[in-house]
Structures are given as C-alpha cells and as structure tokens.
Design an enzyme around this catalytic site. Structure first.
Site, PDB file in Angstrom:
ATOM      1  N   PRO A 111       0.838  -1.194   0.000  1.00  0.00           N
ATOM      2  CA  PRO A 111       0.000   0.000   0.000  1.00  0.00           C
ATOM      3  C   PRO A 111       0.879   1.253   0.000  1.00  0.00           C
ATOM      4  O   PRO A 111       1.960   1.264   0.595  1.00  0.00           O
ATOM      5  CB  PRO A 111      -0.808  -0.114   1.299  1.00  0.00           C
ATOM      6  CG  PRO A 111      -0.028  -1.041   2.172  1.00  0.00           C
ATOM      7  CD  PRO A 111       0.752  -1.956   1.256  1.00  0.00           C
ATOM      8  N   ALA A 114       1.759   4.251   3.509  1.00  0.00           N
ATOM      9  CA  ALA A 114       1.236   3.433   4.603  1.00  0.00           C
ATOM     10  C   ALA A 114       2.326   2.997   5.576  1.00  0.00           C
ATOM     11  O   ALA A 114       2.103   2.138   6.420  1.00  0.00           O
ATOM     12  CB  ALA A 114       0.527   2.208   4.034  1.00  0.00           C
ATOM     13  N   GLY A 115       3.530   3.566   5.435  1.00  0.00           N
ATOM     14  CA  GLY A 115       4.607   3.257   6.375  1.00  0.00           C
ATOM     15  C   GLY A 115       5.248   1.907   6.155  1.00  0.00           C
ATOM     16  O   GLY A 115       6.021   1.437   7.002  1.00  0.00           O
ATOM     17  N   LEU A 116       4.959   1.261   5.008  1.00  0.00           N
ATOM     18  CA  LEU A 116       5.547  -0.063   4.746  1.00  0.00           C
ATOM     19  C   LEU A 116       6.663  -0.006   3.709  1.00  0.00           C
ATOM     20  O   LEU A 116       7.096  -1.036   3.202  1.00  0.00           O
ATOM     21  CB  LEU A 116       4.459  -1.063   4.314  1.00  0.00           C
ATOM     22  CG  LEU A 116       3.364  -1.331   5.348  1.00  0.00           C
ATOM     23  CD1 LEU A 116       2.400  -2.401   4.847  1.00  0.00           C
ATOM     24  CD2 LEU A 116       3.955  -1.765   6.696  1.00  0.00           C
ATOM     25  N   GLY A 117       7.110   1.204   3.390  1.00  0.00           N
ATOM     26  CA  GLY A 117       8.291   1.338   2.543  1.00  0.00           C
ATOM     27  C   GLY A 117       8.020   1.256   1.055  1.00  0.00           C
ATOM     28  O   GLY A 117       8.928   0.947   0.272  1.00  0.00           O
ATOM     29  N   ALA A 120      10.522   3.369  -1.143  1.00  0.00           N
ATOM     30  CA  ALA A 120      11.883   2.823  -1.222  1.00  0.00           C
ATOM     31  C   ALA A 120      11.887   1.496  -1.975  1.00  0.00           C
ATOM     32  O   ALA A 120      12.806   1.217  -2.751  1.00  0.00           O
ATOM     33  CB  ALA A 120      12.460   2.651   0.181  1.00  0.00           C
ATOM     34  N   ALA A 121      10.860   0.675  -1.771  1.00  0.00           N
ATOM     35  CA  ALA A 121      10.811  -0.630  -2.456  1.00  0.00           C
ATOM     36  C   ALA A 121      10.679  -0.428  -3.965  1.00  0.00           C
ATOM     37  O   ALA A 121      11.324  -1.122  -4.761  1.00  0.00           O
ATOM     38  CB  ALA A 121       9.648  -1.459  -1.921  1.00  0.00           C
ATOM     39  N   ASP A 162      14.642   3.252   5.664  1.00  0.00           N
ATOM     40  CA  ASP A 162      13.799   2.491   4.726  1.00  0.00           C
ATOM     41  C   ASP A 162      14.629   1.873   3.605  1.00  0.00           C
ATOM     42  O   ASP A 162      14.564   0.669   3.352  1.00  0.00           O
ATOM     43  CB  ASP A 162      12.726   3.398   4.096  1.00  0.00           C
ATOM     44  CG  ASP A 162      11.536   3.613   5.005  1.00  0.00           C
ATOM     45  OD1 ASP A 162      11.680   3.419   6.217  1.00  0.00           O
ATOM     46  OD2 ASP A 162      10.459   3.982   4.489  1.00  0.00           O
TER      47      ASP A 162
END
Ligand code: PMV
Length: 329
Positions: A111, A114-117, A120-121, A162
């Site tokens: 997402p 949403a703070g899940l990177g 960066a990913a 991240d």
C-alpha cells in the site's frame, strides 16, 4: 571482430530484465531515528515491488509505467523531482550508461503512503531492474546509496532506514549516518500488520514533528531519547526471544509516538483492539498520521487477533514472521 563491428552501446544485448524489493516494518524508533537515535527495522519479504524492463523501438527512449497508478512517464519529459524518473536517471548516471529504448513497468503489492516502505521498495526494484537490463547487477550498497537519493525527493530529510532495510533485505539496527548493523532475531517473532486504510504522508509527519520540536525542544528530545532506549532494549529482547518484554516496549513506543503527535484515533483503536484480543503489544509503524500498526502476537492467537483487527476497521491485515522472512495475506 574489429571495433567497427561492435554493436552501438544503445543496442543492449539483454531484451528484458527484472528487479524486485520487499516492503518493511519499523519495529522501534521511527521519528527519533531522524534525530540520531537507534531504530530497528525488518523486511516484509512477501509484500514486494517488482519492476520489469523490456526492449522497445529505436529512438523511443525510456518509458516508465507505474501500472498500479495508471501513470506513464517518458523519462526525457519527466520532471527532475519525480521519484521514478530520478531513480532511473541516477541509475543511468551511476552506470555511465546512455538511456535505453525500453519500457520499465512497476507493480507493487505494498500500500502507498502506509509506512511499509512502498517508495523505497519501488525505487530499489526499479534500480535493480534497470541495472540488470544494462548488464550490470548492482550490489546492495550501490542500490542503497541510489535509493537514498530518491528517498530525499520523497521525504526531504530521511534517516535512510527504509532504503537500508529494503536494499539489504535483512533486519537492521540502524543509526543515521552509520553503517547499518545486523539485527539478530533469536526465536521467530510473529507480527500482524494492520492497515488503517488512511494514507499518511511521511514528509508531512516528519515536518510536523520538526515544527513541534522547535516549539518544545526539551519535551521532544526527552521523547526521542526514550525511544532510542526502547530500541536498544527491543534489540536485546529480539535476540533472546523475550516477547512479553518486547510487547511492553511496543506499547510504550506507541504512547511516545502519540505524545509527539503522529498517531491518529484510528491507529490507536487498532492498537487497542489488538491488545484487547491478546496481542503482547502493539504500535504504529512508520511515519504515522495514517498507515499501519504492528502487533506482536503468538502464532496460536494470531487468527483471533487478526479477526479483531478487521472488526476494528483494518482495511488489510498481514501476518509476518521475523526471523523467517515470511508473510501471508
Ligand atoms: O516512510 P515511513 O513512513 O516508513 O517513515 C520513515 C520513518 C521515519 O522515521 C518517520 C522517517 C525517517 O526518515 O526515518
């Protein structure tokens, strides 16, 4: 073969190439990490961003397709600050390579905001795919350095946590400006990740904390110092598998994140619901003002707690195991 018969450098022998990267969770120390305190983060290997580069027609240049967003960019015409264009340009410059005639398509299971990177990913997947297409498998250190430059465009003053955890894809003990340390996970730890469904923009959250700190430096610096101490303590609990203690550290970290103004009632409600259903501890993860919480759970209690999180309004709940690199939807 004489030099005359060598193909021009723009004609790449490779017709297609892939690159991918995991998401991440910050376990302890978000925000305080920006101020020099340690933080802990781990990859979420089952939630990934993927990029594929395919050869195109001569003269077309590089086309960037963000498939999930329905967005297409022509690199030549893209603004300098666009994170995808910047990732591509930085990669081409680092490799001293001319722009290929190709299409690079990005897809992500993460997402956004949403703070899940996700940012960066996506950058790491793009950099890897483009590097591979150009015939150069980039090492994690190079990928990390390039992704950090892209993170600066997303976030302004990122700590670098991240891109580091995502480029290396292993749990990290991170202090801004220092080489990352490996975070040792002893017995595997089960986490639930619950998405509030509310987008939280990291740049906004970080800028808000900075402004509030300027108005009350002593109070904010005390919070940051305590968060750093929690990260140190959490590192030890993960090494030995003291999950009761780790859960309590999550709860205290969440309270401190509330105190610096980055939680939301919806995030508090998810953390409370997880604890009430038997989680050992819960906290928001990432910049906050939306995004996700993480809850530390036992494997046996995970289904009940996941159901409680859904009942409390979570848009999605994932389960991930630290120390095994697994996640399930
Ligand atoms: O990108 P997010 O939402 O995971 O936030 C990054 C963590 C912060 O500490 C809030 C910012 C930073 O640069 O470390």
């Amino acid at each position: 073969m004489s030099e005359n018969h060598l193909p021009p450098v723009t004609q790449y022998a490779i017709r297609s190439a892939h690159g991918d990267a995991p998401g991440k969770v910050i376990l302890c120390g978000e925000h305080s990490v920006v101020y020099g305190y340690p933080a802990l983060a781990a990859p979420v290997s089952a939630l990934r961003a993927r990029a594929v580069v395919e050869a195109g027609s001569p003269g077309m240049g590089l086309r960037l397709v963000a498939a999930d967003l329905g967005e297409t960019l022509i690199l030549r015409a893209a603004p300098a600050a666009h994170p995808l264009a910047a990732a591509a340009r930085l990669t081409l410059t680092a490799l001293a390579a001319p722009e290929p005639d190709a299409t690079l398509t990005l897809r992500s299971e993460l997402p956004i905001a949403a703070g899940l990177g996700s940012g960066a990913a996506t950058a790491v997947a793009l950099i890897r795919a483009l590097g591979a297409y150009l015939g150069r498998a980039l090492d994690a250190e190079t990928v990390n350095a390039l992704a950090y430059e892209v993170e600066k465009l997303h976030h302004g003053t990122p700590s670098g946590i991240d891109n580091t955890v995502i480029a290396w894809e292993c749990p990290v003990y991170f202090i801004k400006g220092r080489a990352p340390g490996l975070l040792t996970i002893g017995p595997p730890a089960t986490l639930l990740i619950a998405n509030s469904g509310i987008p939280g923009v990291t740049r906004v959250a970080v800028a808000g904390v900075r402004a509030r700190r300027e108005a009350a430096p002593a109070r904010y610096d005390a919070c940051f110092a305590r968060m750093g101490a929690l990260a140190e303590a959490a590192r030890r609990t993960l090494e030995i598998g003291d999950f009761a203690a780790l859960g309590a550290l999550f709860d205290e970290n969440h309270a401190l994140l509330q105190a610096i103004g980055v939680s939301l009632p919806e995030l508090d409600a998810l953390a409370t619901a997880a604890r009430a259903a038997g989680a050992l501890g819960a906290k928001l993860t990432g910049a906050g003002l939306g995004g996700n919480i993480i809850a530390l759970v036992t494997p046996a209690a995970a289904p009940t707690i996941a159901a409680a999180l859904q009942a409390a309004g979570a848009a999605q709940v994932w389960r991930t195991t630290l120390g095994e690199g697994k996640a399930e939807g």
